[in-house]
Write a protein that holds these residues in place. Structure first.
Motif, PDB file in Angstrom:
ATOM      1  N   VAL A  40       0.979  -1.761  -1.891  1.00  0.00           N
ATOM      2  CA  VAL A  40       1.567  -1.272  -0.645  1.00  0.00           C
ATOM      3  C   VAL A  40       2.431  -0.071  -1.016  1.00  0.00           C
ATOM      4  N   ALA A  52       4.689   2.043   6.055  1.00  0.00           N
ATOM      5  CA  ALA A  52       4.201   1.359   4.856  1.00  0.00           C
ATOM      6  C   ALA A  52       2.680   1.307   4.969  1.00  0.00           C
ATOM      7  N   LYS A  54      -0.772  -0.419   3.357  1.00  0.00           N
ATOM      8  CA  LYS A  54      -1.431  -1.373   2.465  1.00  0.00           C
ATOM      9  C   LYS A  54      -2.839  -0.861   2.224  1.00  0.00           C
ATOM     10  N   THR A  98       1.859   0.048   8.754  1.00  0.00           N
ATOM     11  CA  THR A  98       2.876  -0.693   9.513  1.00  0.00           C
ATOM     12  C   THR A  98       4.216   0.022   9.477  1.00  0.00           C
ATOM     13  N   GLU A  99       5.117  -0.475  10.256  1.00  0.00           N
ATOM     14  CA  GLU A  99       6.523  -0.069  10.251  1.00  0.00           C
ATOM     15  C   GLU A  99       7.083  -0.257   8.827  1.00  0.00           C
ATOM     16  N   TYR A 100       8.006   0.607   8.420  1.00  0.00           N
ATOM     17  CA  TYR A 100       8.639   0.512   7.101  1.00  0.00           C
ATOM     18  C   TYR A 100      10.018  -0.123   7.246  1.00  0.00           C
ATOM     19  N   MET A 101      10.327  -1.085   6.359  1.00  0.00           N
ATOM     20  CA  MET A 101      11.623  -1.770   6.352  1.00  0.00           C
ATOM     21  C   MET A 101      12.320  -1.468   5.028  1.00  0.00           C
ATOM     22  N   CYS A 102      13.480  -0.794   5.114  1.00  0.00           N
ATOM     23  CA  CYS A 102      14.069  -0.195   3.908  1.00  0.00           C
ATOM     24  C   CYS A 102      14.657  -1.183   2.911  1.00  0.00           C
ATOM     25  N   GLY A 104      13.338  -4.279   1.982  1.00  0.00           N
ATOM     26  CA  GLY A 104      12.400  -5.189   1.316  1.00  0.00           C
ATOM     27  C   GLY A 104      12.389  -6.599   1.886  1.00  0.00           C
ATOM     28  N   LEU A 154      10.877  -9.186   6.428  1.00  0.00           N
ATOM     29  CA  LEU A 154      11.392  -7.951   5.824  1.00  0.00           C
ATOM     30  C   LEU A 154      12.725  -7.577   6.459  1.00  0.00           C
ATOM     31  N   ASP A 165       3.317  -9.689   8.336  1.00  0.00           N
ATOM     32  CA  ASP A 165       2.009 -10.210   7.906  1.00  0.00           C
ATOM     33  C   ASP A 165       1.565 -11.459   8.655  1.00  0.00           C
ATOM     34  N   TYR A 177      -5.613 -18.982  -2.818  1.00  0.00           N
ATOM     35  CA  TYR A 177      -4.580 -18.909  -1.773  1.00  0.00           C
ATOM     36  C   TYR A 177      -4.970 -19.749  -0.559  1.00  0.00           C
TER      37      TYR A 177
HETATM   38  C1  LIG Z   1      12.183  -1.551  -0.115  1.00  0.00           C
HETATM   39  N1  LIG Z   1      11.417  -1.762   1.064  1.00  0.00           N
HETATM   40  C2  LIG Z   1      10.179  -2.363   1.024  1.00  0.00           C
HETATM   41  O1  LIG Z   1       9.689  -2.749  -0.022  1.00  0.00           O
HETATM   42  N2  LIG Z   1       9.566  -2.505   2.233  1.00  0.00           N
HETATM   43  C3  LIG Z   1       8.308  -3.008   2.483  1.00  0.00           C
HETATM   44  C4  LIG Z   1       7.529  -3.725   1.582  1.00  0.00           C
HETATM   45  C5  LIG Z   1       6.252  -4.206   1.985  1.00  0.00           C
HETATM   46  C6  LIG Z   1       5.381  -4.947   1.016  1.00  0.00           C
HETATM   47  C7  LIG Z   1       5.287  -4.429  -0.288  1.00  0.00           C
HETATM   48  C8  LIG Z   1       4.470  -5.072  -1.218  1.00  0.00           C
HETATM   49  C9  LIG Z   1       3.744  -6.231  -0.892  1.00  0.00           C
HETATM   50  C10 LIG Z   1       3.849  -6.736   0.398  1.00  0.00           C
HETATM   51  N3  LIG Z   1       3.145  -7.937   0.745  1.00  0.00           N
HETATM   52  C11 LIG Z   1       3.690  -9.143   0.403  1.00  0.00           C
HETATM   53  N4  LIG Z   1       3.146 -10.291   0.779  1.00  0.00           N
HETATM   54  C12 LIG Z   1       1.972 -10.296   1.530  1.00  0.00           C
HETATM   55  C13 LIG Z   1       1.431 -11.531   1.920  1.00  0.00           C
HETATM   56  C14 LIG Z   1       0.280 -11.560   2.714  1.00  0.00           C
HETATM   57  C15 LIG Z   1      -0.269 -12.910   3.157  1.00  0.00           C
HETATM   58  C16 LIG Z   1      -1.614 -12.758   3.851  1.00  0.00           C
HETATM   59  C17 LIG Z   1      -0.447 -13.828   1.948  1.00  0.00           C
HETATM   60  C18 LIG Z   1       0.718 -13.558   4.129  1.00  0.00           C
HETATM   61  C19 LIG Z   1      -0.339 -10.362   3.083  1.00  0.00           C
HETATM   62  C20 LIG Z   1       0.199  -9.134   2.689  1.00  0.00           C
HETATM   63  C21 LIG Z   1       1.369  -9.101   1.905  1.00  0.00           C
HETATM   64  C22 LIG Z   1       1.978  -7.861   1.478  1.00  0.00           C
HETATM   65  O2  LIG Z   1       1.490  -6.752   1.753  1.00  0.00           O
HETATM   66  C23 LIG Z   1       4.670  -6.117   1.353  1.00  0.00           C
HETATM   67  C24 LIG Z   1       4.763  -6.743   2.724  1.00  0.00           C
HETATM   68  C25 LIG Z   1       5.795  -3.958   3.273  1.00  0.00           C
HETATM   69  N5  LIG Z   1       6.590  -3.254   4.154  1.00  0.00           N
HETATM   70  C26 LIG Z   1       6.101  -3.071   5.518  1.00  0.00           C
HETATM   71  C27 LIG Z   1       7.823  -2.771   3.805  1.00  0.00           C
HETATM   72  O3  LIG Z   1       8.535  -2.126   4.632  1.00  0.00           O
END
Ligand SMILES: CNC(=O)Nc1cc(-c2cccc(-n3cnc4cc(C(C)(C)C)ccc4c3=O)c2C)cn(C)c1=O
Length: 285
Positions: A40, A52, A54, A98-102, A104, A154, A165, A177
Motif C-alpha cells: 500500500v 492511499a 493498494k 482510498t482515503e489516506y489516514m495520517c 496509521g 485507521l 477494509d 487467512y
Molecule cells: C501512516 N499512515 C498510514 O499508514 N495510513 C494508511 C495505511 C494503510 C495500509 C497500509 C498497509 C497495509 C494495509 N492493510 C492492512 N491490513 C489489510 C487487511 C485486509 C483484510 C482483507 C485481511 C481485512 C485487507 C487489506 C489490508 C491492508 O491494505 C493498510 C490498510 C491504508 N491506509 C488507507 C492508510 O491511510
C-alpha cells in the motif's frame, strides 16, 4: 478548495458513478506498508489529493468479484469509514484507491501513543464510540465487515478513527487467512458461531467490536495473551471471556460482556451499543 482544508470529499469531487480511476490520475509515492493484498502506497490523485493506493499482488485477490462489488462499496460513505474512492482496473494488477489516514492503524497507534491517551479516559471511550458509529452505519446498510479489529481501523488527525477494509476478506484468495483452521485466520476476534460454522453476521461483527474495545482499554494488547489457538477456541466455546482491563471502568466492561453472549441474538445491535456508549460519555466523562 475542499481538498486544501483537509476535508476529504466522499467521491473526490467527480460525479457519483465515476468509481473507475485511470492510473494516469495517480502519482505513487512512499510505501505505507503491506497487507493481505500486497503493498500500500501513499499517492496523489490528480496531482493534489493525498490518497492511499493498494496495488494487488498477483493471485492475492479474486479481482473480478471485487470489481463487481466495488461500485456498491464506493456508495458506503460515513465519517467513520475509510472512504473507498475508486479502482484502477483497466490494467492488471488492479489498484484500490482510498482515503489516506495520517496516523496509521489503531492497534499500533494505541501501542505507541496509548500512554498519552490514557492520561484521561475520554479519548479511549471516544475511539470506541467512533468505531461503533461506523459499524452502526454498516449494520444499517446490511453490510458485514468480517474482520473488525483495531489493526483494521485507521487513525487520522485529532484522534479521528475510521473502520477500514470492510468486506474485503470475501476476496482474499489465501486459504491460510480464509479457512478458520488457517494460520492467518483472526481466531481471537471470532465469535463461537464463526469458529464452529463460519457463520458471519452483524452479530459476529458485534463480538469482534467487544474484542476491539478490550484492545483499546489495554492500549493495544493482543487478546488472550499467551494462549494458543486451541486454548482460545476452547475458552470461547466454553463461554470464558477476557478479564476486565485494569484501566477499563466497570460500566464499559459491562458493555464488552454483552457483545460476548454465546447466542448471537442475545448480543446488542451497534445501534444499541452506540446509545449505551453515549450514556457513559455523558455521565462519566
Ligand atoms: C501512516 N499512515 C498510514 O499508514 N495510513 C494508511 C495505511 C494503510 C495500509 C497500509 C498497509 C497495509 C494495509 N492493510 C492492512 N491490513 C489489510 C487487511 C485486509 C483484510 C482483507 C485481511 C481485512 C485487507 C487489506 C489490508 C491492508 O491494505 C493498510 C490498510 C491504508 N491506509 C488507507 C492508510 O491511510
Amino acid at each position: 478548495p475542499a481538498a486544501l482544508t483537509g476535508y476529504a470529499p466522499a467521491t473526490l469531487g467527480f460525479s457519483q458513478d465515476k468509481w473507475e480511476i485511470s492510473s494516469t490520475e495517480l502519482t505513487l509515492m512512499k510505501p505505507l506498508g503491506s497487507g493481505q493484498f500486497g503493498v500500500v502506497r501513499l499517492g496523489k490523485f490528480q496531482g493534489r489529493m493525498l490518497v492511499a493506493v493498494k496495488t494487488m499482488r498477483e493471485g492475492s485477490m479474486c479481482e473480478d468479484d471485487f470489481i463487481q462489488e466495488a461500485k456498491t462499496m464506493t456508495k458506503l460513505q460515513h465519517p467513520n469509514l475509510v472512504q473507498l474512492y475508486g479502482v484502477c482496473f483497466k490494467e492488471r494488477p488492479i489498484q484500490i484507491v482510498t482515503e489516506y489516514m495520517c496516523n496509521g492503524n489503531l492497534s499500533s497507534y494505541l501501542r505507541t501513543k496509548g500512554r498519552e491517551l490514557a492520561e484521561d479516559r475520554s479519548p479511549l471511550i471516544d475511539m470506541c464510540h467512533q468505531v461503533c458509529c461506523g459499524m452502526e452505519y454498516l449494520e444499517r446498510n446490511k453490510f458485514i465487515h468480517r474482520d473488525l479489529a483495531a489493526r483494521n481501523c485507521l487513525v487520522g488527525e485529532h484522534n479521528i478513527v475510521k473502520v477500514s477494509d470492510f468486506g474485503l476478506s470475501r476476496y482474499v484468495l489465501d486459504d491460510e487467512y480464509t479457512s478458520s483452521t488457517g494460520s492467518k485466520f483472526p481466531i481471537k476476534w471470532a465469535s463461537p458461531e464463526v469458529l464452529e460454522f463460519s457463520r458471519f453476521s452483524s452479530k459476529s461483527d458485534i463480538w469482534a467490536f467487544g474484542i476491539l474495545m478490550w484492545e483499546v482499554f489495554t492500549l493495544g494488547k493482543t487478546p488472550y495473551p499467551n494462549l494458543n489457538t486451541t486454548d482460545v477456541v476452547r475458552q470461547v466455546t466454553h463461554g470464558k471471556h477476557l478479564d476486565r482491563p485494569q484501566r477499563c471502568p466497570h460500566a464499559v466492561y459491562r458493555i464488552m460482556k454483552q457483545t460476548w453472549e454465546k447466542d448471537p441474538m442475545r448480543r446488542p445491535s451497534f445501534k444499541e451499543l452506540q446509545v449505551q456508549i453515549e450514556d457513559i460519555q455523558e455521565k462519566d466523562y
